[in-house]
Design a protein around this motif. Structure first.
Motif, short mmCIF file in Angstrom:
data_model
loop_
_atom_site.label_atom_id
_atom_site.label_comp_id
_atom_site.label_asym_id
_atom_site.label_seq_id
_atom_site.Cartn_x
_atom_site.Cartn_y
_atom_site.Cartn_z
N SER A 28 7.33 -8.86 -0.97
CA SER A 28 6.92 -7.60 -0.36
C SER A 28 7.96 -6.51 -0.61
N PHE A 33 5.60 -3.38 -1.20
CA PHE A 33 4.45 -3.45 -0.29
C PHE A 33 4.90 -3.09 1.12
N SER A 34 3.98 -2.59 1.91
CA SER A 34 4.32 -2.16 3.27
C SER A 34 4.53 -3.32 4.23
N SER A 38 0.26 -7.41 3.15
CA SER A 38 -0.20 -6.66 1.97
C SER A 38 0.13 -7.41 0.68
N GLN A 42 -2.50 -9.02 -2.07
CA GLN A 42 -2.41 -8.69 -3.49
C GLN A 42 -2.25 -9.95 -4.33
#
Length: 66
Positions: A28, A33-34, A38, A42
């Motif tokens: 992440s 990524f937030s 997330s 993905q």
């Protein structure tokens, strides 16, 4: 070859997870990524791309075994 067909970002993410054994938290952060969730979503989408490519090429498990 099939991993490359999923795109550069997917290739790097899947390699990070499966070959480098990075945690989803690390992935992440690495890919911007937030949240871990997330990144997990993905990764799932990337795996689906690979699965779809396999289906389109009509490959079977036996095709990967020597």
């Amino acid at each position: 070859q099939l991993l490359k067909s999923s795109g550069e970002k997917c290739l790097n993410m899947l390699q990070s997870f499966y070959y480098q054994n990075l945690s989803m938290k690390d992935i992440s952060t690495k890919f911007g990524f937030s949240s871990e969730r997330s990144a997990t979503v993905q990764k799932y989408k990337c795996l689906e791309k690979v699965r779809e490519n396999i289906k389109q090429k009509s490959l079977h498990y036996a095709d990967f075994i020597d």
